[in-house]
Design a protein around this motif. Sequence first.
Motif, PDB file in Angstrom:
ATOM      1  N   ARG A 109      48.975 -45.261 -21.476  1.00  0.00           N
ATOM      2  CA  ARG A 109      50.417 -45.476 -21.375  1.00  0.00           C
ATOM      3  C   ARG A 109      51.125 -44.330 -20.665  1.00  0.00           C
ATOM      4  N   THR A 110      50.712 -43.083 -20.964  1.00  0.00           N
ATOM      5  CA  THR A 110      51.426 -41.925 -20.437  1.00  0.00           C
ATOM      6  C   THR A 110      50.890 -41.492 -19.084  1.00  0.00           C
ATOM      7  N   LEU A 111      49.555 -41.523 -18.933  1.00  0.00           N
ATOM      8  CA  LEU A 111      48.943 -41.024 -17.704  1.00  0.00           C
ATOM      9  C   LEU A 111      48.459 -42.135 -16.786  1.00  0.00           C
ATOM     10  N   GLY A 112      48.453 -43.358 -17.274  1.00  0.00           N
ATOM     11  CA  GLY A 112      47.961 -44.461 -16.452  1.00  0.00           C
ATOM     12  C   GLY A 112      46.466 -44.429 -16.228  1.00  0.00           C
ATOM     13  N   LEU A 113      45.717 -43.800 -17.150  1.00  0.00           N
ATOM     14  CA  LEU A 113      44.277 -43.632 -16.975  1.00  0.00           C
ATOM     15  C   LEU A 113      43.484 -44.584 -17.863  1.00  0.00           C
ATOM     16  N   ASP A 114      42.515 -45.285 -17.275  1.00  0.00           N
ATOM     17  CA  ASP A 114      41.501 -45.965 -18.066  1.00  0.00           C
ATOM     18  C   ASP A 114      40.490 -44.921 -18.533  1.00  0.00           C
ATOM     19  N   THR A 115      39.808 -45.233 -19.627  1.00  0.00           N
ATOM     20  CA  THR A 115      38.891 -44.269 -20.233  1.00  0.00           C
ATOM     21  C   THR A 115      37.491 -44.856 -20.365  1.00  0.00           C
ATOM     22  N   LEU A 116      36.508 -44.121 -19.863  1.00  0.00           N
ATOM     23  CA  LEU A 116      35.103 -44.450 -20.103  1.00  0.00           C
ATOM     24  C   LEU A 116      34.659 -43.743 -21.379  1.00  0.00           C
ATOM     25  N   LEU A 117      34.291 -44.528 -22.378  1.00  0.00           N
ATOM     26  CA  LEU A 117      33.825 -43.967 -23.649  1.00  0.00           C
ATOM     27  C   LEU A 117      32.309 -44.078 -23.691  1.00  0.00           C
ATOM     28  N   VAL A 118      31.645 -42.961 -23.439  1.00  0.00           N
ATOM     29  CA  VAL A 118      30.184 -42.916 -23.401  1.00  0.00           C
ATOM     30  C   VAL A 118      29.729 -41.874 -24.419  1.00  0.00           C
ATOM     31  N   GLY A 119      29.120 -42.326 -25.500  1.00  0.00           N
ATOM     32  CA  GLY A 119      28.660 -41.399 -26.526  1.00  0.00           C
ATOM     33  C   GLY A 119      27.211 -41.629 -26.867  1.00  0.00           C
ATOM     34  N   PHE A 120      26.625 -40.665 -27.573  1.00  0.00           N
ATOM     35  CA  PHE A 120      25.197 -40.730 -27.866  1.00  0.00           C
ATOM     36  C   PHE A 120      24.917 -40.569 -29.364  1.00  0.00           C
ATOM     37  N   GLY A 121      25.946 -40.830 -30.196  1.00  0.00           N
ATOM     38  CA  GLY A 121      25.756 -40.808 -31.636  1.00  0.00           C
ATOM     39  C   GLY A 121      24.973 -42.029 -32.105  1.00  0.00           C
ATOM     40  N   LEU A 122      24.375 -41.912 -33.291  1.00  0.00           N
ATOM     41  CA  LEU A 122      23.612 -43.005 -33.891  1.00  0.00           C
ATOM     42  C   LEU A 122      24.205 -43.361 -35.250  1.00  0.00           C
ATOM     43  N   ASP A 123      23.936 -44.578 -35.697  1.00  0.00           N
ATOM     44  CA  ASP A 123      24.503 -45.032 -36.966  1.00  0.00           C
ATOM     45  C   ASP A 123      24.074 -44.176 -38.150  1.00  0.00           C
ATOM     46  N   ASP A 124      22.900 -43.532 -38.041  1.00  0.00           N
ATOM     47  CA  ASP A 124      22.418 -42.741 -39.176  1.00  0.00           C
ATOM     48  C   ASP A 124      22.741 -41.254 -39.037  1.00  0.00           C
ATOM     49  N   ASP A 125      23.735 -40.897 -38.221  1.00  0.00           N
ATOM     50  CA  ASP A 125      24.057 -39.484 -38.002  1.00  0.00           C
ATOM     51  C   ASP A 125      24.889 -38.863 -39.119  1.00  0.00           C
ATOM     52  N   ARG A 126      25.268 -39.650 -40.110  1.00  0.00           N
ATOM     53  CA  ARG A 126      25.979 -39.145 -41.288  1.00  0.00           C
ATOM     54  C   ARG A 126      27.267 -38.405 -40.896  1.00  0.00           C
ATOM     55  N   VAL A 127      27.963 -38.955 -39.927  1.00  0.00           N
ATOM     56  CA  VAL A 127      29.234 -38.378 -39.497  1.00  0.00           C
ATOM     57  C   VAL A 127      30.226 -38.406 -40.665  1.00  0.00           C
ATOM     58  N   HIS A 128      30.905 -37.292 -40.901  1.00  0.00           N
ATOM     59  CA  HIS A 128      31.875 -37.076 -41.988  1.00  0.00           C
ATOM     60  C   HIS A 128      31.200 -36.931 -43.351  1.00  0.00           C
ATOM     61  N   SER A 129      29.880 -36.988 -43.393  1.00  0.00           N
ATOM     62  CA  SER A 129      29.164 -36.899 -44.665  1.00  0.00           C
ATOM     63  C   SER A 129      28.321 -35.622 -44.718  1.00  0.00           C
ATOM     64  N   PRO A 130      27.821 -35.273 -45.902  1.00  0.00           N
ATOM     65  CA  PRO A 130      26.879 -34.153 -45.979  1.00  0.00           C
ATOM     66  C   PRO A 130      25.646 -34.408 -45.115  1.00  0.00           C
ATOM     67  N   ASN A 131      25.057 -33.326 -44.600  1.00  0.00           N
ATOM     68  CA  ASN A 131      23.847 -33.363 -43.774  1.00  0.00           C
ATOM     69  C   ASN A 131      24.061 -34.140 -42.474  1.00  0.00           C
ATOM     70  N   GLU A 132      25.238 -33.965 -41.880  1.00  0.00           N
ATOM     71  CA  GLU A 132      25.504 -34.555 -40.566  1.00  0.00           C
ATOM     72  C   GLU A 132      24.433 -34.099 -39.580  1.00  0.00           C
ATOM     73  N   LYS A 133      24.018 -35.014 -38.709  1.00  0.00           N
ATOM     74  CA  LYS A 133      22.967 -34.688 -37.752  1.00  0.00           C
ATOM     75  C   LYS A 133      23.306 -35.232 -36.367  1.00  0.00           C
ATOM     76  N   TYR A 134      22.538 -34.802 -35.390  1.00  0.00           N
ATOM     77  CA  TYR A 134      22.607 -35.326 -34.022  1.00  0.00           C
ATOM     78  C   TYR A 134      21.184 -35.280 -33.498  1.00  0.00           C
ATOM     79  N   ASP A 135      20.632 -36.456 -33.183  1.00  0.00           N
ATOM     80  CA  ASP A 135      19.240 -36.497 -32.724  1.00  0.00           C
ATOM     81  C   ASP A 135      19.040 -35.581 -31.517  1.00  0.00           C
ATOM     82  N   LEU A 136      17.938 -34.881 -31.511  1.00  0.00           N
ATOM     83  CA  LEU A 136      17.641 -33.992 -30.391  1.00  0.00           C
ATOM     84  C   LEU A 136      17.538 -34.791 -29.086  1.00  0.00           C
ATOM     85  N   THR A 137      16.996 -36.002 -29.172  1.00  0.00           N
ATOM     86  CA  THR A 137      16.924 -36.851 -27.988  1.00  0.00           C
ATOM     87  C   THR A 137      18.320 -37.223 -27.504  1.00  0.00           C
ATOM     88  N   SER A 138      19.228 -37.504 -28.435  1.00  0.00           N
ATOM     89  CA  SER A 138      20.605 -37.815 -28.052  1.00  0.00           C
ATOM     90  C   SER A 138      21.228 -36.650 -27.300  1.00  0.00           C
TER      91      SER A 138
END
Length: 465
Positions: free
Chosen positions: A419-448
Amino acid sequence: MSTDLDRVLARIDADLDGSLERLFTWLRIPSVSTDKAYAADCRRAGEWLARELAGLGFEAGLRETPGHPIVLGHAPREGAPHAMFYGHYDVQPVDPLNLWETPPFEPRIADLGDGRKAIVARGACDDKGQVMTFVEACRAWKAVTGVLPIGLTMLVEGAEEDGSKHLPEFVEANRAELKDRYGTCVALVCDTGMWDRRTPAITVSLRGMVYEEIIVRCADRDLHSGLFGGAARNPVHVLARIIADIHDENGRITIPHFYDGVPETPPEVLDQWKALNLTAEEFLGGVGLKYPAGEKDRMLIEQIQSRPTCDVNGIIGGYTGEGTKTVIAGEASCKISFRLVGDQDPKAISANFEAFVRERIPADCSVEFIRHKGSRALALPYDMKDLRRAQAALEEEWKVAPVTIGSGGSIPIVGDFKRTLGLDTLLVGFGLDDDRVHSPNEKYDLTSFHKGIRSWARILAALAA
């Protein structure tokens, strides 16, 4: 013949240990934005990133806000496209601390037992590890060629986990710098996930939101159900009937004009989604359910990605304490959220919903509405050139075509970019469902992490084309 990209990818592979050490240094800074006790650490995390970007040739520093500072850096390249990368350096609180297997701000590499290794720490995935996939891709390009393939602006905030309270006003106030000065043509975000650990994904749509609270009032006080039961109107009953009327037996929402502006997903995309074979057992089994509750004529994957929804998030009314108390409540309330898609108008949804409710309020009762801020849905054009380039780059890296998916959630700042900048956004992420985001023992696969760096290196080269 070896190309610049080949040499960049080789550099990424050779410098993986260095990339991990830099990430670990950043992860050790406890940048918890929601707790004032960590304000100095949030600033320290921002300063660390600003120094890293300056070392890569960005004109970078901290920009002050009423909250935590924003890291902003520019590295223009004359004659090349210019993109803006967004991420955040703040992290969630670590509570409950006793559930962490090791201290949350002492990052480590863990063996997951199935041949996988992962980075474990608060912020490993959300969002420091994801941000660093992009930073390290830039580092490799600079090391090999001396320049970045395209011009870049880095916008990394420190309060995403606290609602990005001051970022929209910052974007508004700095539109000329963020958009006009360099002719920025697209935004890039790495705060999403993959379809699975072998299949990359690009998020091409984000659902919008309408959130309302309803208060139904009947009698002027709680009543004795033995004296007034059967004669006095019960607001819990009134509210329950309203809620029940919102959906029909096929799972469709019955509010008039609710589906105005809802688009049909292109057949080729539906075919791609169907081939993913997402089953109710796979998606719902883990939470103890069996049967999808959405529109019966839609695939499960459509229900969670591309169709609008209405959910009751809470009901309050009458006596809810321990034991018994035989009363008819004087009032009852509920909280209701709508997830929007396509061109659905939040204001129109609110107005039509409120009219729908008022029609069902008895003559001797009243209703009050508390409206919260709404947001429109966002979607990329399926034929967008930068989307096609990113898809090709990801397929080259992962040897499988990336999935273009919709997100059931919302990332409000992406709406401000549009709305403000007129920019479309490419959302490309490498998180996985089992990464425990916001939870204890959060992880990020080394391959990711590793292939995420390689993926961004390829995407930067593709955008330069």
